[in-house]
Structure formats: C-alpha cells, structure tokens
Design a protein around this motif. Structure first.
Motif, PDB file in Angstrom:
ATOM      1  N   ALA A  94      -9.291  22.262  18.857  1.00 23.57           N
ATOM      2  CA  ALA A  94     -10.215  21.231  19.322  1.00 23.57           C
ATOM      3  C   ALA A  94      -9.470  19.945  19.635  1.00 23.57           C
ATOM      4  CB  ALA A  94     -11.294  20.969  18.274  1.00 23.57           C
ATOM      5  N   VAL A  95      -9.905  19.264  20.671  1.00 20.28           N
ATOM      6  CA  VAL A  95      -9.335  17.973  21.048  1.00 20.28           C
ATOM      7  C   VAL A  95     -10.456  16.944  21.005  1.00 20.28           C
ATOM      8  CG1 VAL A  95      -8.181  16.632  22.843  1.00 20.28           C
ATOM      9  CG2 VAL A  95      -7.582  19.045  22.508  1.00 20.28           C
ATOM     10  N   TYR A  96     -10.245  15.883  20.227  1.00 17.57           N
ATOM     11  CA  TYR A  96     -11.226  14.798  20.079  1.00 17.57           C
ATOM     12  C   TYR A  96     -10.660  13.473  20.563  1.00 17.57           C
ATOM     13  CZ  TYR A  96     -14.096  17.708  16.918  1.00 17.57           C
ATOM     14  OH  TYR A  96     -14.882  18.695  16.367  1.00 17.57           O
ATOM     15  N   LEU A 110     -16.019  15.120  21.379  1.00 17.45           N
ATOM     16  CA  LEU A 110     -15.211  16.328  21.533  1.00 17.45           C
ATOM     17  C   LEU A 110     -14.837  16.474  23.000  1.00 17.45           C
ATOM     18  CD1 LEU A 110     -14.066  19.023  20.378  1.00 17.45           C
ATOM     19  CD2 LEU A 110     -16.303  20.042  20.869  1.00 17.45           C
ATOM     20  N   VAL A 111     -13.545  16.564  23.277  1.00 19.54           N
ATOM     21  CA  VAL A 111     -13.077  16.660  24.660  1.00 19.54           C
ATOM     22  C   VAL A 111     -12.984  18.114  25.112  1.00 19.54           C
ATOM     23  CG1 VAL A 111     -11.213  16.089  26.267  1.00 19.54           C
ATOM     24  CG2 VAL A 111     -11.796  14.498  24.420  1.00 19.54           C
ATOM     25  N   THR A 112     -12.264  18.942  24.351  1.00 16.37           N
ATOM     26  CA  THR A 112     -12.141  20.366  24.680  1.00 16.37           C
ATOM     27  C   THR A 112     -12.191  21.190  23.405  1.00 16.37           C
ATOM     28  OG1 THR A 112      -9.709  20.371  24.541  1.00 16.37           O
ATOM     29  CG2 THR A 112     -10.688  19.912  26.710  1.00 16.37           C
ATOM     30  N   VAL A 120      -6.311  19.407  17.121  1.00 19.55           N
ATOM     31  CA  VAL A 120      -6.219  20.058  15.809  1.00 19.55           C
ATOM     32  C   VAL A 120      -6.581  21.543  15.929  1.00 19.55           C
ATOM     33  CG1 VAL A 120      -6.686  18.001  14.430  1.00 19.55           C
ATOM     34  CG2 VAL A 120      -8.585  19.357  15.301  1.00 19.55           C
ATOM     35  N   ALA A 121      -6.051  22.325  14.992  1.00 25.41           N
ATOM     36  CA  ALA A 121      -6.382  23.751  14.906  1.00 25.41           C
ATOM     37  C   ALA A 121      -7.247  23.969  13.678  1.00 25.41           C
ATOM     38  CB  ALA A 121      -5.117  24.599  14.808  1.00 25.41           C
TER      39      ALA A 121
END
Length: 254
Positions: free
Chosen positions: A249-251, A205-207, A52-53
């Motif tokens: 963000a990548v979750y 949270l991945v990145t 997501v942004a």
C-alpha cells in the motif's frame, strides 16, 4: 505591416508555450521573468508518500474431509483381475452410499490394469495382472469421516486401500477474505507508525496491490497404498485451515 504580424505571432507562440509550462526566447519578458513558475509550483505540490507491505492470515476449523481411497486386486489373468477389482469397487461404492454420501461427492480418479512380473536371475516372468481403481470421497460432516473409512475397509477387506485423508473448507472464500483484511490492517498500521515517526499524519490511500496468497490444509500422516485393514479405527485430527495474504500500500503523508 509585416513587423506587426511577426510581433503578434511571437506573442501567440509565447502564450502557447507558457500554457504548456515551457519557455521560449522572449517568453520570460511576457511573464515578468517567471516563465518557469508552473513547473516549480508543480514540483512543490508533489505529495510525500510512504510505501508499506502488509501480511495477514486467518484460520478456521475445516468442515470437509476428503478421502482418497481405492481397491486393488491381482489374479493370473487380466479378466480375473478386473473382475475382482470390479467386485471390490462395487462393494466400496455401496458402503459409501449407506453412509449417506451423495453421488456428487464420490468420484473415480483412475482405473488401471497392469501386468505383474517376477524378476529372478535377470529374467522376467509374467505372473499375473493387477487391476486397481481409485476414488475421491468427500465427507461433509467431519465427525463422520472415521465411520466412512471404517465402512469402506469393512466392505473391501484386503482389496481396500486408503491413500490419504485431507481436511478442507467447502467454501474457502470467506477465510481468504479474512486474510486479506488482516493484511490490509497490518499495512495501514505500519503506515500510521511511519507517519507518526516522520511528524506527519496519514493521508489518503494512493495505490494498493495484492501480493501472494496462500492456503494450507492439514493432512494426518498416512502411508500411500496402505492396506485398509484396521485403518478405519485410527482417530482423525482435523486441525485448522490457514489462509494467508500480502499487500503493498502507498499512502500520502500530510
């Protein structure tokens, strides 16, 4: 004896390949026909993610006024033009100091001396010289910006120039941090919504990567090189300072 050594070498090779998640002729028999199990398990364990942004902004009242001012003089000779400019510049600096502006907040931006020509009937005639000096003056008490402008215009008269007035923050970082926080919160809320829509829960949270950042300072309209007479009486509207930020963000979805 040779056959026994060959068998042991084959078994050793098969075990090595299996430990790497690979297969070789005869390896399936050693693993009950499941040599590809490590790869399959690895594929099944790959997490589902959502990217997501997030966008955010924050505003604050400025605490700093930045005045771009100067002086200009024209005379028949370069010497006289510089002398007149020097006198006006000295008056400007004295007026600023009387307004309790610290020396560190006053900076000379440029000094110039140029010939002035009169162009008539396609010919140019030298009529004199124009000398100028420009300054940046920082006023750390917003409410005193108008008074400082008035003092400058009173001291320099027709030689004075007001180029622009801008408002800013002495320390921008707290406002930029607030914008980053807003962007991160926006991204997380979006990820939570997507998780709910897909029947999942939001995981770790991945990145996280920062995108663009922005910073806007208000500036009241004022013509460049506007003669100073009367400008100091114009009311100033500081407005707001706005900082913006964006993140990606990548979750994990669990």
């Amino acid at each position: 004896m040779t056959r026994s050594r060959t068998s042991r070498a084959t078994v050793a090779l098969a075990v090595t390949l299996l430990s790497l998640g690979l297969s070789a002729p005869g390896a399936a028999a050693l693993d009950g026909g499941h040599a590809s199990a490590p790869l399959a398990a690895r594929a099944e364990s790959a997490p589902t993610t959502v990217s997501v942004a997030g966008d955010g902004s924050a505003t604050a009242a400025p605490d700093l006024a930045v005045l771009s001012v100067g002086v200009e003089a024209t005379a028949k000779t370069a010497k006289d033009a510089m002398a007149a400019q020097n006198k006006a510049a000295d008056a400007l600096l004295k007026a600023v100091r009387k307004q309790q502006i610290a020396d560190k907040d006053v900076r000379t931006d440029g000094v110039s001396l140029n010939p002035v020509y009169d162009y008539t009937d396609g010919t140019s005639v030298l009529t004199g010289y124009r000398a100028a000096q420009s300054f940046t003056v920082k006023v750390r008490v917003i409410g005193r910006a108008g008074a400082v402008l008035q003092a400058i215009t009173d001291a320099t008269g027709d030689a004075g120039r007001v180029h622009s007035v801008t408002f800013d923050l002495a320390d921008r970082e707290p406002l930029q941090r607030a914008a980053r926080k807003a962007a991160f919160t926006d991204a997380r809320k979006k990820a939570e919504q997507y998780a709910a829509l897909s029947g999942r829960k939001l995981g770790r949270l991945v990145t996280l990567s920062e995108g663009s950042t922005g910073y806007a300072t208000p500036a009241p309209p004022m013509a460049a090189d506007m003669p100073a007479g009367g400008v100091g009486a114009v009311p100033l509207a500081p407005g707001e300072i706005k900082a913006t930020s964006s993140v990606t963000a990548v979750y994990e979805l669990v």
